[in-house]
Each structure stands twice: as structure tokens, then as C-alpha cells.
Design a protein around this motif. Structure first.
Motif, PDB file in Angstrom:
ATOM      1  N   ARG A  92      -8.361   4.290   1.325  1.00 49.81           N
ATOM      2  CA  ARG A  92      -7.145   3.750   0.729  1.00 49.81           C
ATOM      3  C   ARG A  92      -6.796   4.463  -0.581  1.00 49.81           C
TER       4      ARG A  92
ATOM      5  N   SER B 197      -4.655  -6.145   2.815  1.00 55.34           N
ATOM      6  CA  SER B 197      -4.986  -4.736   2.578  1.00 55.34           C
ATOM      7  C   SER B 197      -6.217  -4.335   3.396  1.00 55.34           C
TER       8      SER B 197
ATOM      9  N   GLU C 130      -6.463  -1.780   6.751  1.00 51.24           N
ATOM     10  CA  GLU C 130      -7.299  -0.583   6.726  1.00 51.24           C
ATOM     11  C   GLU C 130      -8.333  -0.609   7.849  1.00 51.24           C
TER      12      GLU C 130
ATOM     13  N   GLU D 228      -3.570  -3.731  -7.005  1.00 53.81           N
ATOM     14  CA  GLU D 228      -3.767  -5.159  -6.725  1.00 53.81           C
ATOM     15  C   GLU D 228      -3.504  -6.007  -7.969  1.00 53.81           C
TER      16      GLU D 228
ATOM     17  N   SER E  51       0.821  -1.209   0.000  1.00 50.20           N
ATOM     18  CA  SER E  51       0.000   0.000   0.000  1.00 50.20           C
ATOM     19  C   SER E  51       0.857   1.262   0.000  1.00 50.20           C
TER      20      SER E  51
END
Ligand code: PFF
Length: 460
Positions: free
Chosen positions: A72, A422, A426, A88, A2
Motif C-alpha cells: 500500500r 483498507s 488490499e 489514515e 487509497s
């Protein structure tokens, strides 16, 4: 992997401002105008029960997913989806999800604004004491007079669109904060006063039974449409599936808890819808009105109450004023995804982007205005007669299909395509909550929407 991004459009000053802003988006005409009339059309308690189930199994997990995507990506929904998909290793076509949301936002705001215009008109009518001692016949007549006059509707629609564009062009933070902070609690208090009035009518218990005791026999005959309407309304009411929550999430500080916020917002939204219905249905039964009278329901029932209660002109004016504010804070969020996209991709200034979007929505709104008079036509939707042509078509396409499909695609993206790490990074919730959420977002929410859509088109 990320990348930490910052939004070029700014950030909420705190976690609380975000809660207020999303509550402002969620609580609106959907709760006070749409929920009660959907309940009335769908026969009461069974709709309420299915609605709550849809909020729990689809609404809450998808809201968490939409906020996490926004935070994100930190860009307009179109660009957020593109960037996250690329990150991704997925197709850029995921950005079409953002595009569909923008179109849904335009369509919804185009009719939302016309209805918000009715509330603006009613602020003045109630203030002028027009409803004093009014019978059901009088309130129906006053409502019909308003909607059969396209020029009046156009004027109010214009006022509302200008109100939304002014706020959005200045950035959602200034102005919005105060509106939500003081006026939402005031709306809540006023709804309690209305519930107090409903308690004084003879039919209060009948109203409660109608709302909270599902009639499963009735449901057996029309399960398909009640389910379709309940799920569509859950998306509509929580502002899900079109990027409004995603864009608000993109302004959320990194440390804020997505789970906690979502629970507060979903609870507030549901409570307001229920209070509005508890206030309305006893009046409907007391005055022998038709629960299935559709979009006019609150405009013909509540004025009767204001006409009877002491200080009714004052409370009525305040009530419609607060409903208008609730609609305003929702209208703003319907415009924001498109405006941020125009700023990011077309290089427009915020003011220009807002003006262009506002103009498109304003023009589209004319279809709704005419749906209540010159262009009115009726059609059959799952056995229900819909009488207001294009308005009903826009409403059905967006709430029953575009928002749920948007939400389902978000669930698929987060649950199936995004790396598990991910979403874990988050959300930062404890493992038990994460697992429940993971299961719901992966299986229950997408399957739920798919089931409803297949049923709707007659495949199941
Ligand atoms: N949730 C709003 C209401 O209940 O009135 C309507 C709405 C706002 C729907 C924003 C969708 C949206 F993106």
C-alpha cells in the motif's frame, strides 16, 4: 481513501519472483544454524511445538499485515509508515516503527554476516577434506581454531558484506531471482541427503522423539524462556517486524494474493528448519555431543557426518555453499530497508546508499567477531549461560524484543488504526479468511507479543 502508488525502486516481474525473494529472505541461517541450536538450548520438542504455534498465531497474520503495508505504501518502511499514517489521519510518529526496523536490520546483519563468514570458511575446509574420518573432538578443535582467530573472521565477514552490498547496489531483482530459483531447491535436496544420513545412524528415532515429543515436565520449569525464544525465533525466521518483508511487499504487483503467498513462504520456512534439525540431532546423540552447545552446533555436528559418508567432502562443500547462498539472500533483505530510505530521503544514489550502510554494518560486525575471542564474556539470561558477550546481546535484543515489538506495532496499526476497508481492499480474500485474519491481527498477535514481553521483563 487509497492512492495508487508505484515504487521508485521498481517492481517484481511476477508474483512468483516475490515468493522466491521472500522465501530467500526467510530461509537462511535462522533455519539451519539458529533453529537447531535454539531447540537444543531449550530442550527439544516443547520449543518446536511453541514455535509452530507462534508461527500460526503471530507469524502468518503479521506477515500478511507487513506485506499489505508495504504494497500500500510502496516506499521504504519509514516513509511507508508515515504516508499510510497520514492517509489514515494518524500521527507521523508511526514512521519511528520503520526507523526501529532499520536499526534492527543493521544489528542483525552485523552478526549474521560473521556467522555467514563461518559458512564461507567451512566451504573450503570441507572441500579440502579436513573432516575426513573426524571425531567430535576434531570438529570442535577446528571450530575453536576458527573463532579464536579474529583476523580470519574479519576477512570472511568482509567478503560477506561485500557480497551483500554488490547485490543490493544493483537492485535486488537482478541476480536474486536466479539465486533463489535454482539454489533453494538444491539446498532442500541436500538437506534431504543429510536426513538420509541421519536415518542411517542408530539414534535417528531418539532424535525424532527429542524433536517432536514435547517434554512438558521440562517445560514447566522454564516456560518463560522457551516461550520467549520460540516467539523471537518465529519473527527472526520469517524475517518479520523490521521492514524487510514490507520493502519486498512494496515491489509486489497489485493483483498478487497476499494470503496464498504467505502460506507458501511460512510452510517452506518451517519445513527447512525441521529438516535441518532432523539431520542434526541424531548426529548429536550418536556422537555424544551436547545439544545445548549453542551457536557452534551445526559447525561441530554436520562435519562429522560429512567425514563419515561416502562423497562427504563433495556433499559437505556443496552444503556449506548452499547455506551461504541462503544467508546471502537473507542478508540482502536486511540491508534493503535502510538503503531505500537513504535513496528516498537523503538523495543518495543506490550505490552510495549501499556503501554507507554496508560500512556501518561492517564496523558493527567487529563487536561480534571479538565476542568469540578477546571480548568474550558470559552472562546469565533466564538461567541460561550465554558466553559470547555482545554477540548474544545483539541477538537477544533484536530477535527477542525489537522484531516482536515491531511486529506487534504493525499488527496494532493494521488491526486498530487503519480503516478496515483498507486492509480488506488490499488482501482481497474471501470473507471467512478475512475474518479469521482480522481477529488474529487485532487480538491474538498483539496480545501474544505483549504477554511474552511482560513475562520477559518479569511483570507477569
Ligand atoms: N529470516 C532470516 C533467517 O532465518 O536466516 C534472517 C532475517 C532476515 C531476519 C531478514 C530478519 C530479516 F529482516
Amino acid at each position: 481513501m487509497s492512492v495508487k502508488r508505484t515504487s521508485i525502486h521498481g517492481q517484481w516481474s511476477s508474483h512468483w519472483v516475490f515468493i522466491l525473494a521472500v522465501t530467500g529472505s526467510a530461509v537462511g541461517l535462522g533455519n539451519i544454524w539458529r533453529f537447531p541450536y535454539m531447540v537444543g538450548e531449550s530442550g527439544g520438542g516443547a520449543f518446536v511445538l511453541l514455535y509452530v504455534i507462534c508461527v500460526l498465531l503471530m507469524g502468518i497474520p503479521i506477515m500478511m499485515a507487513e506485506i499489505l503495508l508495504g504494497r500500500r505504501g510502496r516506499q521504504s518502511p519509514v516513509n511507508t509508515m508515515r504516508v499510510l499514517a497520514e492517509e489514515e489521519g494518524l500521527s507521523r510518529h508511526w514512521q519511528l516503527l520503520g526507523l526501529m526496523g532499520m536499526i534492527a536490520g543493521f544489528l542483525i546483519l552485523s552478526y549474521y554476516s560473521v556467522i555467514a563468514g563461518w559458512t564461507l570458511a567451512y566451504i573450503f575446509r570441507t572441500g579440502a577434506g579436513v573432516f575426513e574420518g573426524a571425531s567430535a573432538d576434531t570438529t570442535i578443535k577446528i571450530f575453536n581454531e576458527l573463532v579464536s582467530d579474529p583476523e580470519k573472521l574479519l576477512a570472511w565477514h568482509t567478503v560477506f558484506i561485500v557480497m551483500c552490498t554488490v547485490v543490493v547496489s544493483r537492485g535486488v531483482k537482478s541476480g536474486l531471482e536466479q539465486a533463489v530459483c535454482y539454489l533453494m531447491p538444491a539446498l532442500f535436496a541436500l538437506l534431504l541427503i543429510m536426513v538420509g544420513y541421519a536415518m542411517s545412524t542408530d539414534k535417528f528415532v531418539e532424535g525424532l522423539v527429542y524433536l517432536f515429543v514435547p517434554d512438558f515436565e521440562k517445560l514447566a520449569g522454564n516456560f518463560r524462556e522457551v516461550f520467549l525464544n520460540a516467539s523471537g525465533h518465529a519473527f527472526f525466521s520469517l524475517s518479520l517486524g523490521m521492514g524487510a518483508i514490507m520493502i519486498y511487499g512494496s515491489y509486489l504487483p497489485d493483483r498478487a494474493s497476499i494470503f496464498g503467498t504467505t502460506m507458501i513462504i511460512a510452510t517452506a520456512d518451517t519445513v527447512v528448519a525441521l529438516l535441518a534439525s532432523i539431520a542434526i540431532f541424531p548426529i548429536v546423540f550418536t556422537y555424544g555431543l551436547e545439544p545445548a552447545s549453542g551457536p557452534s552446533l551445526i559447525f561441530i555436528t554436520l562435519p562429522i557426518a560429512f567425514g563419515q559418508m561416502p562423497g562427504g567432502a563433495f556433499f559437505g562443500t556443496l552444503f556449506f555453499f548452499l547455506v551461504m547462498i541462503a544467508a546471502w539472500t537473507s542478508g540482502i533483505s536486511l540491508l534493503e530497508p535502510a538503503v531505500t530510505w537513504l535513496v528516498e530521503n537523503k538523495g543518495l544514489t543506490r550505490i552510495k546508499a549501499t556503501t554507507v550502510s554496508g560500512l556501518v554494518v561492517w564496523l558493527l560486525g567487529i563487536c561480534t567477531i571479538l565476542s568469540f575471542n578477546h571480548w568474550a564474556f558470559s552472562f546469565n539470561f533466564f538461567g541460561l549461560t550465554k558466553e559470547n558477550g555482545l554477540f548474544d546481546i545483539f541477538d537477544i535484543i533484536t530477535a527477542n524484543f525489537m522484531l516482536p515489538i515491531g511486529g506487534m506495532l504493525m499488527a496494532i496499526f493494521v488491526g486498530w488504526r487503519m480503516a478496515r476497508q483498507s486492509s480488506r481492499d488490499e488482501l482481497k480474500v474471501n470473507e471467512k479468511i478475512y475474518r479469521i485474519w482480522w481477529f488474529t491481527i487485532r487480538y491474538i498477535a498483539p496480545a501474544g507479543v505483549l504477554l511474552i514481553c511482560l513475562q520477559a521483563v518479569g511483570v507477569l
